[in-house]
Design an enzyme around this catalytic site. Structure first.
Site, mmCIF file in Angstrom:
data_model
loop_
_atom_site.group_PDB
_atom_site.id
_atom_site.type_symbol
_atom_site.label_atom_id
_atom_site.label_comp_id
_atom_site.label_asym_id
_atom_site.label_seq_id
_atom_site.Cartn_x
_atom_site.Cartn_y
_atom_site.Cartn_z
ATOM 1 N N GLY A 1 0.556 -1.079 -0.058
ATOM 2 C CA GLY A 1 0.413 0.463 0.017
ATOM 3 C C GLY A 1 0.747 1.281 0.125
ATOM 4 N NE ARG A 2 3.624 2.258 5.457
ATOM 5 C CZ ARG A 2 4.121 2.720 6.492
ATOM 6 N NH1 ARG A 2 4.201 3.700 5.968
ATOM 7 N NH2 ARG A 2 4.155 2.044 7.574
ATOM 8 C CG ASP B 1 -0.123 9.055 3.919
ATOM 9 O OD1 ASP B 1 -0.262 7.451 4.446
ATOM 10 O OD2 ASP B 1 -0.284 9.977 4.555
ATOM 11 N NE ARG C 1 4.769 -9.087 1.644
ATOM 12 C CZ ARG C 1 5.473 -7.896 2.441
ATOM 13 N NH1 ARG C 1 5.306 -7.894 3.580
ATOM 14 N NH2 ARG C 1 6.011 -6.715 1.835
ATOM 15 C CG ASP D 1 1.008 -8.748 6.792
ATOM 16 O OD1 ASP D 1 -0.044 -9.283 7.870
ATOM 17 O OD2 ASP D 1 0.749 -7.341 6.781
ATOM 18 C CG ASP E 1 6.235 -4.893 8.424
ATOM 19 O OD1 ASP E 1 6.125 -3.396 9.021
ATOM 20 O OD2 ASP E 1 5.220 -4.973 7.773
HETATM 21 P P1 AMP Z 1 1.534 -3.170 8.311
HETATM 22 O O1 AMP Z 1 1.329 -3.149 9.528
HETATM 23 O O2 AMP Z 1 3.585 -1.863 7.777
HETATM 24 O O3 AMP Z 1 2.433 -4.345 8.066
HETATM 25 O O4 AMP Z 1 1.387 -3.436 6.768
HETATM 26 C C1 AMP Z 1 -0.519 -3.421 6.882
HETATM 27 C C2 AMP Z 1 -0.682 -3.443 5.350
HETATM 28 O O5 AMP Z 1 -1.107 -1.549 5.099
HETATM 29 C C3 AMP Z 1 -0.166 -3.097 4.195
HETATM 30 O O6 AMP Z 1 -0.592 -3.874 3.083
HETATM 31 C C4 AMP Z 1 0.736 -1.258 3.592
HETATM 32 O O7 AMP Z 1 0.985 -1.560 2.585
HETATM 33 C C5 AMP Z 1 -0.527 -1.160 4.788
HETATM 34 N N1 AMP Z 1 -0.168 0.513 4.765
HETATM 35 C C6 AMP Z 1 0.661 0.647 6.063
HETATM 36 N N2 AMP Z 1 1.143 2.113 6.081
HETATM 37 C C7 AMP Z 1 -0.268 2.798 4.801
HETATM 38 C C8 AMP Z 1 -0.034 4.125 4.445
HETATM 39 N N3 AMP Z 1 -0.222 4.957 4.946
HETATM 40 N N4 AMP Z 1 -0.953 4.145 3.194
HETATM 41 C C9 AMP Z 1 -0.856 2.633 2.408
HETATM 42 N N5 AMP Z 1 -0.751 1.914 3.003
HETATM 43 C C10 AMP Z 1 -0.218 1.470 4.357
HETATM 44 MG MG MG Z 2 3.774 -5.589 7.022
#
Ligand code: AMP
Ligand code: MG
Length: 495
Positions: free
Chosen positions: A100-101, A133, A191, A260, A270
């Protein structure tokens, strides 16, 4: 801006040598797109040593042109950027996710022909952004840089950090923060959740392609086995057992072991709410959102096993045509995790206690010490390190009435092995770090960098953390636990 300088002409393409094997997979695996350009790229930390080992021209990259590249404004030649599709169980609940980012630029082929994913984190919205975002704040990206590099120095498999660049753009969280992009380097970003993505769509062909790709990339020796997918499950299980054992041996709490965030190649990935435990307590939790302690220090082996079971679920159609046979084979592998983890953990604990040989009572010896430590809330890192000191320093745990009895047992145990005491002490020092990324030290470094633009505190911390097993110089305070405070340390699924 776009003109080539003399320096970059003499060093074509900054040393990038991309292959894009992931981009050659079917289009259902990803979405092709470029990072979203940012206003004012500036490199704030750069990993010279890592850059060189990747075959990159470190000097050329640490420039304005390099900053434009490490913020995504200018693509390196040969990159085929994409956002990867994946899913995952977050705190036990299944969700379709994806980068997502983050954007995978491609795979850098090093001078020794190793292959590493080069990925931006915080590089803008993607089709998988949902309500996010696509951006990242400076503090959390610096935190990932510090802790991932510390993990590497602790000899724990991990993704690494090449650089953090600020974007010159604000990101809106509870308040307005500075935006930044981390360049992450990983053996891959496959993953458990990548498999779950195809399983959830019922895409067996996709699963098969992904399994073949994973085997070729990380476990090529398994391709010739009778049942390569079953061997893959076993190999991934073994790597996770080793990884989580390593975490446990240094007091690392990952904090968000969603599927994930479990990498098939066995790297720590992560760095959100992770933190190192000070006082020993298996219930240690730092993450603000982990209300029930699902990802507490002491739960990590059990959760890894649960995640592996979710991986096994996805593989079932590939393990055997007969469902029952597939299930029983997978169960056998998952059940073997406990034994594998305990073996790695005990091997590590023996090293921490200066033991070379194996005796059946060793596990009880270790457990008794841990119980004493828990009762005294003894600092996990320092207690082990101090056991190699002579005389023992004055610490509450060493004054516990039960301790002298334990100490006698340990001394007698060492007498029963042929190695000299000096060799035992050397072994202990090589396996018990003197410094870890203490939460208060990390916070102090982040505050100086983020609030005051002063990166010297962080640079010094990174330097110290790069040699964790060396004895700290006199009066160096990096090894001290935090002063007692009223409030526990809390981490956030930092974004
Ligand atoms: P994480 O907790 O970092 O493993 O993220 C879980 C999911 O949320 C993943 O798919 C990330 O890409 C998405 N994600 C986290 N922060 C953002 C952000 N600011 N914008 C878009 N996607 C996000
Ligand atoms: Mg992650």
């Amino acid at each position: 801006m776009e003109m080539m300088t003399a320096a970059s002409q003499s060093r074509p393409n900054f040393g990038w040598r991309f292959d894009n094997s992931y981009a050659r997979l079917p289009t259902s695996f990803y979405s092709r797109l470029k990072p979203v350009p940012v206003r004012k790229p500036e490199i704030v930390v750069f990993n010279q040593a890592l850059a060189r080992s990747l075959g990159l021209d470190a000097e050329a990259l640490e420039s304005d042109e390099g900053a434009a590249m490490l913020a995504g404004n200018r693509l390196p030649e040969g990159a085929e950027p994409l956002a990867q599709a994946y899913a995952g169980h977050q705190f036990g609940y299944f969700t379709m996710l994806g980068d997502g980012r983050a954007i995978l630029l491609g795979e850098q082929i090093t001078p020794t022909d190793e292959r590493f994913d080069i990925q931006f984190k915080g590089s803008g919205r993607t089709p998988f952004s949902r309500r996010g975002d696509g951006r990242a704040a400076l503090g959390p990206m610096l935190r990932e840089y510090i802790i991932s590099e510390a993990m590497h120095a602790l000899r724990i498999p991990t993704t690494r950090s090449l650089a953090v660049a600020t974007t010159g753009e604000p990101v809106l969280r509870e308040k307005i923060l500075q935006g930044a992009i981390l360049t992450r380097v990983a053996a891959s970003h496959i993953r458990v959740g990548t498999f779950a993505y195809f399983a959830a769509k019922g895409d067996i062909e996709g699963l098969r392609t992904l399994a073949d790709y994973t085997i070729e990339r990380h476990f090529p020796e398994l391709a010739a086995e009778d049942n390569p997918c079953l061997s893959l499950l076993r190999a991934v299980m073994e790597r996770q057992a080793l990884l989580v054992a390593r975490w446990m041996l240094v007091g690392f709490v990952h904090g968000v072991m969603n599927t994930d965030n479990m990498s098939l190649c066995g790297e720590t990935i992560d760095y959100g709410p992770c933190a190192f435990m000070d006082g020993y307590d298996p219930k240690t939790v730092f993450s603000s959102i982990d209300q029930h302690g699902r990802y507490a220090y002491g739960n990590q082996p059990r959760i890894a096993q649960w995640n592996l079971a979710r991986f096994a679920d996805t593989l079932l159609p590939l393990l055997d045509d007969d469902r029952e046979t597939a299930v029983s084979r997978a169960e056998e592998v998952i059940a073997a995790f406990s034994e594998s983890f305990s073996r790695h953990w005990l091997t590590g604990m023996r090293a921490k206690l200066g033991l070379f040989s194996q005796e059946p009572e060793d596990e009880t010896l270790v457990q008794t010490l841990l119980d004493l430590m828990q009762r005294a809330r003894a600092d996990f890192t320092n207690t082990f390190r101090e056991l190699s000191f002579e005389p023992l320093p004055d610490a509450p745990v060493f004054r516990d009435p039960g301790f002298s009895e334990w100490f006698e047992r340990w001394q007698a145990r060492m007498e029963r092995q042929p190695e000299a005491r000096e060799a035992c002490r050397r072994r202990m020092r090589a396996h018990n770090p003197a410094v870890i990324p203490r939460n208060h030290r990390v916070e102090e470094a982040l505050e100086a960098a983020v609030e005051r633009g002063d990166y010297r505190v962080m640079e010094r911390l990174i330097e110290v953390l790069s040699r964790p097993y060396e004895d700290p110089p006199p009066h160096d305070e990096y090894h001290l636990p935090p002063p007692p405070t009223a409030l526990p340390y809390v981490t956030y699924c930092g974004t």
